[in-house]
Write an enzyme that holds these catalytic residues in place. Structure first.
Site, PDB file in Angstrom:
ATOM      1  N   GLY A  10       3.162  23.720 -13.356  1.00 32.52           N
ATOM      2  CA  GLY A  10       3.351  25.025 -13.995  1.00 32.52           C
ATOM      3  C   GLY A  10       2.220  25.994 -13.685  1.00 32.52           C
ATOM      4  N   PHE A  11       2.283  27.119 -14.327  1.00 31.68           N
ATOM      5  CA  PHE A  11       1.315  28.199 -14.089  1.00 31.68           C
ATOM      6  C   PHE A  11      -0.118  27.765 -14.418  1.00 31.68           C
ATOM      7  CE2 PHE A  11      -0.570  31.728 -16.781  1.00 31.68           C
ATOM      8  CZ  PHE A  11      -1.312  32.273 -15.745  1.00 31.68           C
ATOM      9  N   ILE A  12      -0.351  27.318 -15.644  1.00 37.98           N
ATOM     10  CA  ILE A  12      -1.713  26.860 -15.989  1.00 37.98           C
ATOM     11  C   ILE A  12      -1.909  25.428 -15.497  1.00 37.98           C
ATOM     12  CG2 ILE A  12      -3.396  26.467 -17.840  1.00 37.98           C
ATOM     13  CD1 ILE A  12      -1.970  28.535 -19.544  1.00 37.98           C
ATOM     14  N   ASP A  31       6.098  16.889 -14.059  1.00 35.70           N
ATOM     15  CA  ASP A  31       6.760  18.178 -14.327  1.00 35.70           C
ATOM     16  C   ASP A  31       8.248  18.020 -14.039  1.00 35.70           C
ATOM     17  OD1 ASP A  31       5.325  21.318 -14.264  1.00 35.70           O
ATOM     18  OD2 ASP A  31       7.502  21.093 -14.177  1.00 35.70           O
ATOM     19  N   GLY A  36       8.125  25.129 -13.804  1.00 33.36           N
ATOM     20  CA  GLY A  36       7.104  24.901 -12.772  1.00 33.36           C
ATOM     21  C   GLY A  36       7.737  24.772 -11.387  1.00 33.36           C
ATOM     22  N   LEU A  76       0.474  19.883 -21.218  1.00 30.40           N
ATOM     23  CA  LEU A  76       0.823  21.307 -21.106  1.00 30.40           C
ATOM     24  C   LEU A  76       2.319  21.536 -20.989  1.00 30.40           C
ATOM     25  CD1 LEU A  76      -2.263  21.114 -20.032  1.00 30.40           C
ATOM     26  CD2 LEU A  76      -1.779  23.348 -19.056  1.00 30.40           C
ATOM     27  N   ALA A 117      -2.032  21.459 -25.377  1.00 25.70           N
ATOM     28  CA  ALA A 117      -1.992  22.900 -25.125  1.00 25.70           C
ATOM     29  C   ALA A 117      -1.128  23.555 -26.190  1.00 25.70           C
ATOM     30  CB  ALA A 117      -1.416  23.169 -23.740  1.00 25.70           C
ATOM     31  N   TYR A 149       9.241  29.044 -31.931  1.00 26.35           N
ATOM     32  CA  TYR A 149       8.218  28.635 -30.964  1.00 26.35           C
ATOM     33  C   TYR A 149       6.895  28.391 -31.679  1.00 26.35           C
ATOM     34  CZ  TYR A 149       5.077  29.034 -26.925  1.00 26.35           C
ATOM     35  OH  TYR A 149       4.112  28.818 -25.974  1.00 26.35           O
ATOM     36  N   LYS A 153       5.181  24.676 -32.062  1.00 26.58           N
ATOM     37  CA  LYS A 153       3.828  24.409 -31.568  1.00 26.58           C
ATOM     38  C   LYS A 153       2.899  24.017 -32.721  1.00 26.58           C
ATOM     39  CE  LYS A 153       3.337  24.651 -27.181  1.00 26.58           C
ATOM     40  NZ  LYS A 153       2.899  23.402 -26.514  1.00 26.58           N
TER      41      LYS A 153
END
Ligand code: UDP
Length: 327
Positions: A10-12, A31, A36, A76, A117, A149, A153
């Site tokens: 993914g991005f991070i 992933d 991603g 993540l 995360a 969301y 989380k």
């Protein structure tokens, strides 16, 4: 150290994989490629230090197998971003709740340390600025899909604390509007990517509401740095940390900066929230982290100035666009 990174393409996640490899760690990236992209970590594979597994955190056996033998798990993988969550709240909750419980259980069983995360979204629409880690969370009605969301989380965080009380060595990081290269260029996941792609295409930049709502945009390199500190600093265990820049920027100002940096002729178009997200949408007016705890315990401070980070992101998006148009 051998690390498992869920959401590693993914991005991070992919930039975390790179940073861990450059520290000399061995990395296993998991992933499902729903958001991603394998292209994000392809260049890391083949060196011997990095392995990629395509699979879901919903696959309990797989997660358990991968976590065994790892000394640390960076978790993540999640359905992230307001657009994705509003579009499919059920999937968001299933992945973020069941998947996270699988990862926590697997880390606990293997004796690995864990970094969860999480997100600044957990503070909801709190007006206690800046947001302090132990401050109140303020959410709206359960009919507002967005808060699922935040809730999922926050429940992940509760689960992590519950496992910690059984002995899991864990830390939680709350990302504040991370941006940088590898954001989805369609801009689905972040206002930064969306505005840059609109500016590069010469389209209007779609500012929601009056554009006075603020965020503290944090360059991904800083988010990654803080994540690794949370996984390695001894005093970080059992704690949650804001990982964010202290600089507050309004969305309208962000749009103007991006128009300037790209040299675009795009104008700003103010779009009512209802048109962007449908009825029953709520948006935090200000989102600002308290940066004190991360500074004191982790020695973390976001250091990449917004102009510099945006410039790098614009350059990456230009290159990506050029590659795409050349087929
Ligand atoms: N936003 C906007 N135009 C867009 C996309 C987002 O004005 O095309 C606004 C959005 O309404 C919010 C802010 O930008 O106020 C940040 O949105 P994003 O989805 O990037 O992250 P959030 O902070 O909401 O999690």
């Amino acid at each position: 150290m051998k690390a498992l990174v869920t959401g590693g393409a993914g991005f991070i996640g992919s930039q975390l994989v790179e940073a861990l490899l450059s520290r000399g760690d061995e990395v296993m990236a998991l992933d499902d490629l729903s958001i991603g992209k394998e292209a994000n970590i392809r260049h890391c594979l083949g060196s011997g230090g990095c392995e990629f597994v395509r699979g879901s955190i919903l696959d309990e056996d797989l997660v358990r197998r991968l976590a065994s033998g790892c000394s640390i798990v960076y978790h993540l993988a999640a359905v992230v971003g307001v657009h994705y969550v509003v579009a499919d709240p059920l999937k968001g909750m299933q992945v973020n709740l069941r998947g996270t419980e699988n990862v926590l259980a697997a880390a606990f069983a293997s004796g690995a340390r864990l970094v969860l995360a999480s997100t600044s979204e957990v503070y909801g629409k709190s007006f206690q600025i800046p947001f302090v880690e132990d401050g109140d969370r303020v959410l709206g009605s359960t009919k507002v899909g967005r808060w699922s969301y935040s809730t999922s989380k926050a429940l992940d965080e509760h689960l992590a604390f519950a496992y910690a009380s059984l002995g899991l060595r864990m830390s939680i990081v709350r990302y504040f509007n991370a941006y940088g290269p590898r954001l989805d260029p369609r801009g689905y996941g972040s206002v930064v990517a969306r505005f840059i792609s609109q500016a590069l295409a010469g389209e209007p930049l779609t500012v929601h509401g009056d554009g006075n709502q603020t965020r503290c945009f944090t360059y991904v390199e800083d988010s990654v740095k803080g994540t690794i500190l949370a996984g390695t600093v001894a005093g970080a265990e059992g704690e949650q940390f804001n990982l964010g820049s202290a600089r507050e920027t309004s969305i309208a100002d962000l749009a103007r900066m991006i128009v300037d940096l790209t040299g675009s002729r795009s104008r700003l178009e103010f779009v009512p929230y209802a048109r962007a997200y449908g009825e029953r949408f709520e948006d935090p007016q200000r989102r600002v982290p308290s940066v004190q705890k991360a500074k004191e315990i982790l020695g973390f401070e976001a250091s990449v100035p917004l102009e510099q980070g945006l410039r790098r992101t614009v350059q990456w998006m230009r290159e990506t666009e050029t590659r795409r148009s050349q087929g």
